[in-house]
Design an enzyme around this catalytic site. Structure first.
Site, PDB file in Angstrom:
ATOM      1  CB  SER A 185     -70.574 -51.538  16.120  1.00 54.48           C
ATOM      2  OG  SER A 185     -70.983 -52.393  15.379  1.00 54.48           O
ATOM      3  CD  GLU A 186     -70.469 -55.132  18.582  1.00 55.34           C
ATOM      4  OE1 GLU A 186     -71.147 -54.351  19.446  1.00 55.34           O
ATOM      5  OE2 GLU A 186     -71.495 -55.236  17.563  1.00 55.34           O
ATOM      6  CB  THR A 187     -63.873 -56.919  14.849  1.00 54.96           C
ATOM      7  OG1 THR A 187     -63.701 -55.701  13.985  1.00 54.96           O
ATOM      8  CG2 THR A 187     -63.151 -58.059  14.062  1.00 54.96           C
ATOM      9  CG  HIS A 245     -73.760 -56.918  14.656  1.00 58.86           C
ATOM     10  ND1 HIS A 245     -73.291 -56.227  15.466  1.00 58.86           N
ATOM     11  CD2 HIS A 245     -73.118 -56.684  13.264  1.00 58.86           C
ATOM     12  CE1 HIS A 245     -71.895 -55.708  14.847  1.00 58.86           C
ATOM     13  NE2 HIS A 245     -71.956 -55.836  13.720  1.00 58.86           N
TER      14      HIS A 245
END
Length: 297
Positions: free
Chosen positions: A45-47, A76
């Site tokens: 979902s995110e890096t 997060h």
């Protein structure tokens, strides 16, 4: 070019639960295009990419990417990066430069691979849009109109850096019944961001106050296991219409249970004279894996 990276599970103390995150270190020489390609390769979902800070007294600059775009803020990645940098550098306060502003995260070490970070929001949540067609909202979620709304709260869009359509439900059982109808999604939830955060109170559950699910159909990944920036936006709705009076309020929001990735997000806020004056989020994170990205350059 070889870059170290870590995988963490965020908003959980347990490996293989919570929301997975990739953190790429020493990313100063990467172009935005390269960062986006790496985020798409991880397909989480995110890096988050860690760069040298612009101001010397800060710990790092963070750039956050989903598989399809860069984001000015996400909860997060901020928590996960703060825990990793705090553990690596033995810091109890991690000063981070984000697209939405600077954040100082307080980090508490639990063990050599686990920590907990919390931080004040750099931008207080605010109402950014309306959502008045309750029949359409219910249809997109596969629910009945009577499921929508709780404790005087009704759907609306809020943002603390990233905008979310917040949809309160009468009880947590309705969360389990959700069956998405993607047709008409962008008509009901219009605009550049049509991510939807559905939540319900959990008065009969010990250890948390609300349960939530987050859907971002436009990104193609469907559901998110733990969404700090959505919990940050939720504070705005709770402060305005949740029946919370003046004083300090600390709440727990569970998310991800329906995905088999249980997580817990802590939210805190202060109300003075009926006005939201302070807001923050936080939670634990655990290091799962580490490795090297070899770009062959």
């Amino acid at each position: 070019m070889k870059l170290p990276y870590f995988l963490l599970d965020v908003f959980t103390r347990d490996r293989l639960s919570g929301n997975p995150l990739a953190v790429v270190l020493k990313a100063d020489e990467l172009s935005s295009t390269r960062m986006q390609a790496i985020a798409a390769e991880f397909n989480l979902s995110e890096t988050v990419f860690v760069l040298a800070p612009k101001v010397e007294r800060n710990t790092a600059t963070l750039r956050i990417f989903s598989p399809v775009n860069e984001m000015p803020f996400a909860g997060h990645p901020t928590v996960g990066a703060a825990v990793l940098l705090g553990l690596q550098n033995r810091l109890s306060a991690v000063r981070l430069e984000l697209g939405v502003g600077n954040v100082t995260a307080v980090m508490e070490k639990m063990d050599k691979r686990t920590g907990e970070a919390k931080f004040a929001l750099p931008r207080l949540p605010e109402r950014t849009g309306e959502l008045t067609d309750i029949a359409a909202v219910a249809a997109r979620l596969g629910l009945s109109e009577s499921d929508i709304g709780c404790d005087g709260m009704m759907p609306a869009q809020y943002s603390a850096g990233n905008a979310f359509y917040l949809v309160p439900l009468a009880d947590a059982k309705a969360l389990e019944r959700i069956k998405l109808e993607r047709r008409g999604w962008t008509d009901t939830f219009s605009g550049e961001r049509n991510s939807v955060y559905v939540f319900a109170p959990t008065p009969k559950e010990r250890g948390n106050d609300y349960a939530a699910r987050m859907f971002h159909i436009a990104h193609g990944s469907g559901e998110d296991a733990a969404t700090g920036s959505a919990a940050a936006a939720l504070i705005g709705l709770l402060a305005e219409h949740g029946g919370y009076g003046d004083g300090h309020h600390g709440l727990k929001v569970r998310q991800g249970r329906e995905m088999g990735r249980p997580s817990e997000i802590g939210v805190q806020f202060n109300i003075e004279g009926g006005v939201l004056k302070h807001a923050g989020i936080g939670g634990p994170a655990v290091i799962l894996a580490e490795g090297i990205i070899d770009l062959g350059e």
